[in-house]
Design a protein around this motif. Structure first.
Motif, PDB file in Angstrom:
ATOM      1  N   LEU A  28       0.822  -1.204   0.000  1.00 35.59           N
ATOM      2  CA  LEU A  28       0.000   0.000   0.000  1.00 35.59           C
ATOM      3  C   LEU A  28       0.853   1.249   0.000  1.00 35.59           C
ATOM      4  CD1 LEU A  28      -2.823   1.299   0.291  1.00 35.59           C
ATOM      5  CD2 LEU A  28      -2.500   1.210   2.768  1.00 35.59           C
ATOM      6  N   ASN A  29       1.925   1.201   0.759  1.00 42.78           N
ATOM      7  CA  ASN A  29       2.809   2.366   0.841  1.00 42.78           C
ATOM      8  C   ASN A  29       4.249   1.885   0.902  1.00 42.78           C
ATOM      9  OD1 ASN A  29       4.213   4.710   1.573  1.00 42.78           O
ATOM     10  ND2 ASN A  29       2.412   5.532   2.640  1.00 42.78           N
ATOM     11  N   LYS A 220      -3.181   3.697   7.791  1.00 37.16           N
ATOM     12  CA  LYS A 220      -3.910   2.612   7.148  1.00 37.16           C
ATOM     13  C   LYS A 220      -5.067   2.109   8.003  1.00 37.16           C
ATOM     14  CE  LYS A 220      -3.355  -2.050   5.306  1.00 37.16           C
ATOM     15  NZ  LYS A 220      -2.420  -3.175   5.082  1.00 37.16           N
ATOM     16  N   LYS A 224      -7.795   5.615   7.408  1.00 35.36           N
ATOM     17  CA  LYS A 224      -7.872   5.203   6.012  1.00 35.36           C
ATOM     18  C   LYS A 224      -8.963   5.954   5.254  1.00 35.36           C
ATOM     19  CE  LYS A 224      -8.187   1.069   3.110  1.00 35.36           C
ATOM     20  NZ  LYS A 224      -8.347  -0.402   3.109  1.00 35.36           N
TER      21      LYS A 224
END
Length: 250
Positions: A28-29, A220, A224
């Motif tokens: 995701l990152n 997250k 989020k």
């Protein structure tokens, strides 16, 4: 002295735990894949260790008194600029951004990191203060260890450094100069010992480092869905206490 070690060890443990969890998550990152840098713990943990050891070390306790006598020897009037300077470094981050100088993160991420660091620092300082029994140099109370003003200042200095170190290292240096000055004036005003200031500085720096390390997880899991995050920082004065407040709109 064990209770102080337990508090600090728990903080470091959770920091390492969150960093380890990030390595197992999806892509995701990219930041979550960054390797944990244990070397960055050396300075803050050394400062905290010095403060803790100084609680029982006769040589460091004697040094406390020597420093106190040296600093307060010719004091005629107290200079309470430390009540203001403790907030200067982190306020500078938002001031620079308002001036158009962009930092590492946008307002949302920056505010999440700052809030996390402040909570970690505040909780740690207050738990230790209320479980300890260190008398202040002026004899006014027994919650001298660690220095909350110094912790706040160094938390902000590290925050300023992290946000603007890629723009110019001088932003971070200036923040640390102000933080060091805050610690000095806490001793100058006879409110803290050298060991209080050292431990406060270490807690402040470490709190901000932890906040940056766990930010990908915080973003997250907890934020989020919060795409729009706005707010403001404002000064306040209440019952002879000066500080800054923050309003955040989710």
């Amino acid at each position: 002295m064990k209770k102080y070690f337990i508090t600090i060890i728990l903080i470091i443990f959770y920091c390492s735990k969150f960093q380890g969890q990030n390595k197992n998550t999806d892509s995701l990152n990219v930041v979550t894949k960054k390797k944990f840098n244990y070397k960055s713990l050396i300075i803050p943990t050394s400062l905290i260790g010095y403060g803790i050891v100084g609680l029982e070390s006769h040589s460091l306790l004697n040094l406390n008194y020597e420093v106190k006598e040296e600093i307060t020897e010719n004091i005629d009037n107290k200079i309470t600029m430390d009540d203001f300077s403790q907030y200067s470094p982190f306020v500078t981050v938002y001031a620079l951004n308002l001036a158009g100088i962009k930092g590492k993160n946008d307002f949302k991420d920056r505010t999440i990191i700052f809030g996390t660091a402040y909570l970690i620092m505040g909780a740690t300082v207050n738990i230790i203060k209320h479980t300890g029994n260190v008398e202040r140099p002026d004899g006014s109370s027994t919650n001298s260890f660690p220095s909350g003003h110094t912790a706040t200042a160094f938390m902000g200095a590290e925050f300023l450094f992290q946000e603007y170190k890629y723009e110019s290292i001088w932003y971070g240096i200036s923040g640390y100069v102000v933080a060091a000055g805050t610690g000095f004036f806490r001793m100058y005003n006879n409110r803290h010992w050298l060991t209080d200031v050292a431990a406060g500085a270490g807690i402040g720096i470490l709190s901000t480092k932890i906040a940056y390390w766990i930010h990908p997880w915080m973003k997250k899991v907890l934020f989020k869905k919060q795409e729009n995050l706005n707010g403001a920082i404002f000064p306040f004065y209440n019952d002879n206490k000066i500080g800054f407040g923050m309003v955040v709109k989710f």
